[in-house]
Structure formats: structure tokens, C-alpha cells
Design a protein around this motif. Sequence first.
Motif, PDB file in Angstrom:
ATOM      1  N   GLY A 185      43.819  40.630  45.692  1.00  0.00           N
ATOM      2  CA  GLY A 185      43.690  41.567  44.586  1.00  0.00           C
ATOM      3  C   GLY A 185      42.894  41.019  43.424  1.00  0.00           C
ATOM      4  N   PHE A 186      42.726  41.885  42.406  1.00  0.00           N
ATOM      5  CA  PHE A 186      42.035  41.493  41.183  1.00  0.00           C
ATOM      6  C   PHE A 186      42.678  42.174  39.989  1.00  0.00           C
ATOM      7  CE2 PHE A 186      39.763  45.279  42.630  1.00  0.00           C
ATOM      8  CZ  PHE A 186      39.557  46.011  41.458  1.00  0.00           C
TER       9      PHE A 186
ATOM     10  N   ARG B  86      45.320  45.588  34.328  1.00  0.00           N
ATOM     11  CA  ARG B  86      45.868  46.297  35.475  1.00  0.00           C
ATOM     12  C   ARG B  86      45.563  45.492  36.733  1.00  0.00           C
ATOM     13  NH1 ARG B  86      43.850  51.162  32.577  1.00  0.00           N
ATOM     14  NH2 ARG B  86      41.827  50.612  33.486  1.00  0.00           N
ATOM     15  N   ILE B  87      46.528  45.473  37.634  1.00  0.00           N
ATOM     16  CA  ILE B  87      46.343  44.722  38.874  1.00  0.00           C
ATOM     17  C   ILE B  87      46.116  45.680  40.039  1.00  0.00           C
ATOM     18  CG2 ILE B  87      48.825  44.609  39.332  1.00  0.00           C
ATOM     19  CD1 ILE B  87      48.330  41.827  40.583  1.00  0.00           C
TER      20      ILE B  87
ATOM     21  N   ARG C 146      32.209  42.135  39.707  1.00  0.00           N
ATOM     22  CA  ARG C 146      31.662  40.957  39.026  1.00  0.00           C
ATOM     23  C   ARG C 146      32.467  40.592  37.784  1.00  0.00           C
ATOM     24  NH1 ARG C 146      25.692  41.850  37.378  1.00  0.00           N
ATOM     25  NH2 ARG C 146      25.485  41.662  39.652  1.00  0.00           N
ATOM     26  N   GLY C 147      32.794  39.317  37.677  1.00  0.00           N
ATOM     27  CA  GLY C 147      33.419  38.794  36.471  1.00  0.00           C
ATOM     28  C   GLY C 147      34.913  39.033  36.355  1.00  0.00           C
ATOM     29  N   LEU C 148      35.532  39.742  37.302  1.00  0.00           N
ATOM     30  CA  LEU C 148      36.972  39.997  37.210  1.00  0.00           C
ATOM     31  C   LEU C 148      37.754  38.950  38.000  1.00  0.00           C
ATOM     32  CD1 LEU C 148      37.269  43.890  37.475  1.00  0.00           C
ATOM     33  CD2 LEU C 148      36.988  42.427  35.452  1.00  0.00           C
ATOM     34  N   VAL C 149      38.881  38.550  37.434  1.00  0.00           N
ATOM     35  CA  VAL C 149      39.730  37.540  38.069  1.00  0.00           C
ATOM     36  C   VAL C 149      40.331  38.110  39.351  1.00  0.00           C
ATOM     37  CG1 VAL C 149      41.842  36.179  37.827  1.00  0.00           C
ATOM     38  CG2 VAL C 149      40.271  36.399  35.890  1.00  0.00           C
ATOM     39  N   HIS C 150      40.229  37.344  40.451  1.00  0.00           N
ATOM     40  CA  HIS C 150      40.810  37.780  41.715  1.00  0.00           C
ATOM     41  C   HIS C 150      41.449  36.598  42.439  1.00  0.00           C
ATOM     42  CE1 HIS C 150      36.533  36.879  42.412  1.00  0.00           C
ATOM     43  NE2 HIS C 150      36.855  36.519  43.650  1.00  0.00           N
TER      44      HIS C 150
END
Length: 213
Positions: free
Chosen positions: A125-126, A132-133, A148-152
Motif C-alpha cells: 500500500g501507500f 489516507r492509506i 510518484r513521491g508517495l510513501v509506500h
Amino acid sequence: MFLKLTVVFIVLLQSYVNVTLASDPDPVTDFCIPQTDAATTLLRCKNSSLATVDDFVFSGIKNSGKFSETGLSSIPVNVNVFPGLNTLGMSMVRADFEIGGVNVPHFHPRANEIAVVLEGKIYSGFIDTENRIYAKVIEKGDVMVFPRGLVHFQMNVGSTKATILGSFDSQNPGLLRIPSGIFGSGIKEELLEKAFGLNAKELAKLRKRFGPH
């Protein structure tokens, strides 16, 4: 007045286009196999007449690599190991997970990622910028995208080893792992203590674990 508003609109539109369409630059040749000029140490393109099919084949992900203490083996396939990718705006990664293995929260500042599960069951997931997850267990044949650029993150939740093949829309997507980026980068201790509610002993333990070895 109308002319001024029109100019402002055009400038804003151009800025929007520049930002939203930002990506690796388009190539201006069929391909560019990099080679170092010994005299200047500058990277140049190999003469295309000297290129061979071996410049466009990479065999380094047939098997998993060495596993980390988190149970992850990650083999990047980028221009650093596969010169044929140079200027093509893409790269890959093979990720293998031991049972319970984890790919810690991380992000790629320069690329979207799309990943397909080759084997196993992965909790994947991210998190978006509103905290929001978006996460679920994905299995063999499932595909998930990470903007791009989102924590996962990923974790093997199956009873066997698992393998993911990821693809990026950049030849150099970049990688920042959150734990080592926060606790292994030399950020001032007082700031980290206040930000995470840690005492000096707890912080020292985290820095020892995630700092450079």
C-alpha cells in the motif's frame, strides 16, 4: 486589462504544464550507450555502429540477491547496472521477501512505480498527502501502482517466499527509506526527540539500528 489577464493565464498554464508533465527528457537519438571519455572523464554516447545486442540485454535478476535483516532482497535494474537504459526513461527492480519480510516505508522522488506479484501474498500500500492509506493483500498476478513521491511499503504475509517485479517511468527514480532517512541522516537530536516523543536513550538505539554501518 484583458490583455494582462490573458498573459497571466498563459504564464500560469505554462507553469502547470511544466510541472504536471515533468519527467525524464525525451531522447534525441535512437539510444545512447554511455561510455567515459578517458581524456575528460565525461560521459559520452558510444558510437551507435559499435553497439551490440549485449548492450540491450541484462541477466542480473534471474535469481534473488542477498537478504537484509528485514527479510528483503532488492535488485535495482537502472542505468548504473544496465547502460542500455540510458535516456530511455525507465528502470526496474526485483524484490524478494522471506516469510514475514518487509520493504520498509519509502518513496521514489522521481518516478511512478507499477509492481506485479510474481509469487506469494504481499500486504502492499501507500499513503497520500492527506494521510489516507490505500492498502490490501495482493497475490500472484495482481498489479499495484504507487504514485510518484508517495510513501509506500510491502510485507510478505504468506506462508512462502514472495517476489515482486517493479517498473519505474524514470531511469533514475531515486529511493529514500523513511527509517534510515530520518534516524540515519544526522538530523539534530533535539529535533527528533521533540518530533517523535523520544528520549535520548531511545533515539540512540534507533540511530544505531538505522544509521550508516
